[in-house]
Design a protein around this motif. Structure first.
Motif, PDB file in Angstrom:
ATOM      1  N   ILE A 186      25.415  13.286 107.684  1.00 12.12           N
ATOM      2  CA  ILE A 186      26.538  12.689 106.954  1.00 12.12           C
ATOM      3  C   ILE A 186      27.838  13.396 107.328  1.00 12.12           C
ATOM      4  N   LYS A 187      27.805  14.711 107.392  1.00 10.91           N
ATOM      5  CA  LYS A 187      29.008  15.478 107.719  1.00 10.91           C
ATOM      6  C   LYS A 187      29.477  15.217 109.152  1.00 10.91           C
ATOM      7  N   SER A 188      28.544  14.835 110.023  1.00 12.69           N
ATOM      8  CA  SER A 188      28.913  14.553 111.410  1.00 12.69           C
ATOM      9  C   SER A 188      29.527  13.167 111.572  1.00 12.69           C
ATOM     10  N   GLU A 189      29.597  12.405 110.467  1.00  5.65           N
ATOM     11  CA  GLU A 189      30.135  11.041 110.481  1.00  5.65           C
ATOM     12  C   GLU A 189      29.399  10.201 111.518  1.00  5.65           C
ATOM     13  N   ALA A 190      28.080  10.170 111.388  1.00  4.42           N
ATOM     14  CA  ALA A 190      27.234   9.443 112.329  1.00  4.42           C
ATOM     15  C   ALA A 190      27.612   7.965 112.381  1.00  4.42           C
ATOM     16  N   SER A 191      27.524   7.388 113.578  1.00  8.77           N
ATOM     17  CA  SER A 191      27.798   5.972 113.774  1.00  8.77           C
ATOM     18  C   SER A 191      26.475   5.217 113.723  1.00  8.77           C
ATOM     19  N   GLY A 192      26.377   4.224 112.864  1.00  6.28           N
ATOM     20  CA  GLY A 192      25.148   3.461 112.690  1.00  6.28           C
ATOM     21  C   GLY A 192      24.714   3.508 111.251  1.00  6.28           C
TER      22      GLY A 192
ATOM     23  N   CYS B 154      32.051   9.356 105.288  1.00  9.00           N
ATOM     24  CA  CYS B 154      31.198   8.873 106.386  1.00  9.00           C
ATOM     25  C   CYS B 154      31.231   7.349 106.391  1.00  9.00           C
ATOM     26  N   ASP B 155      31.774   6.779 107.452  1.00  6.70           N
ATOM     27  CA  ASP B 155      31.931   5.321 107.515  1.00  6.70           C
ATOM     28  C   ASP B 155      30.672   4.657 108.070  1.00  6.70           C
ATOM     29  N   ALA B 156      29.539   4.994 107.476  1.00 11.52           N
ATOM     30  CA  ALA B 156      28.254   4.405 107.861  1.00 11.52           C
ATOM     31  C   ALA B 156      27.378   4.355 106.620  1.00 11.52           C
ATOM     32  N   PRO B 157      26.538   3.340 106.474  1.00 15.42           N
ATOM     33  CA  PRO B 157      25.642   3.280 105.315  1.00 15.42           C
ATOM     34  C   PRO B 157      24.691   4.472 105.295  1.00 15.42           C
ATOM     35  N   VAL B 158      24.485   5.017 104.120  1.00 13.44           N
ATOM     36  CA  VAL B 158      23.528   6.109 103.931  1.00 13.44           C
ATOM     37  C   VAL B 158      22.526   5.647 102.879  1.00 13.44           C
TER      38      VAL B 158
END
Length: 265
Positions: A137-143, A167-171
């Motif tokens: 999450i902290k790495s702002e993963a794409s996907g 984080c602009d990705a669903p978690v």
């Protein structure tokens, strides 16, 4: 002891949130309406579910907590329709943290997840699973990040939620249905179980805005199976054999080999 009661002014019903600064107005919602998500929303692929979710789909910049009576049974059938949009960018990936069974690459390929766009993190124990999820999450993963955290405590989830806001990705956090007894900072909580035939039964336990009591019945047969499954098997008996995870997406050794990372720290 004297107490002072505070009441809203009579004119509050006509309050215009857009009189506030724009960044504040976007975060304001009434308790009787469905509030918008903190960031953009991604269609779930189910019209009925989109209509019930703030923003019309899975939120980004926040946690979605999925509560299950049994792990490795409903996860992929719930998320499969959204996967093509999540992986439209060739640099995007689906990150799996501590899934209960080994991913099956051929099954996931049928859902549109190419092996090179999937990373399986084989975390050992709750502490490593939580740490790996936090780092992604902290790495702002794409996907998208999919994490199985059955033993996470409320304060740990609260930290993840704060981090997910950036984080602009669903978690997605998959947890046992028994976790419903505990408070959660996740802005969206769903209970998901098997319905009739290929269907799923979804209950929205928490969302921004008014509560919803209806049980959503979702037709969860993946589109690529309609031409393969005989029509007589499109509708199974109410108490018949339920379809297992599609093509064993979770449940068999990964073939071909998937990117796998074992967490030690």
């Amino acid at each position: 002891m004297n107490a002072t009661a505070h009441t809203l002014p009579p004119s509050s019903s006509g309050f215009d949130r857009w009189q506030l600064p724009a960044h504040v107005a976007q975060a304001v919602w009434r308790g009787t309406e469905v509030g918008g998500p903190a960031g953009r929303a991604l269609s779930t692929g189910f019209a009925a579910l989109d209509a019930a979710l703030p923003g019309g789909g899975w939120p980004t910049q926040g946690l979605s907590e999925v509560l299950l009576a049994q792990a490795a049974l409903c996860e992929w059938r719930l998320l499969a329709p959204a996967l093509p949009a999540l992986l439209a960018d060739r640099h995007s990936r689906i990150y799996l943290v501590a899934p209960p069974k080994a991913p099956h690459a051929m099954g996931l390929a049928q859902l549109g997840v190419a092996p090179e766009q999937l990373t399986w993190i084989d975390a050992q124990g709750p502490a490593d699973s939580l740490w790996a999820t936090e780092q992604l999450i902290k790495s702002e993963a794409s996907g998208a990040v999919l994490a199985w955290l059955p033993q996470a405590r409320p304060e740990q989830l609260r930290r993840l939620q704060v981090q997910a806001l950036h984080c602009d990705a669903p978690v997605f956090l998959f947890r046992p249905e028994s976790a419903l007894r505990d408070a959660s900072p996740a802005p969206l909580r769903l209970s998901v179980g098997l319905g009739e035939s290929w269907g799923l039964e979804v209950r929205i336990r928490k969302r921004r805005g008014a509560s919803i009591d209806a049980v959503l019945q979702l037709d969860a047969m993946p589109g690529n199976l309609h031409s393969i499954i005989p029509p007589r098997l499109h509708a199974l008996p109410a108490f018949g054999v339920q379809p297992q995870e599609v093509f064993h997406a979770l449940g068999r050794p990964a073939t071909p080999a998937l990117p796998r990372q074992r967490i030690t720290h």
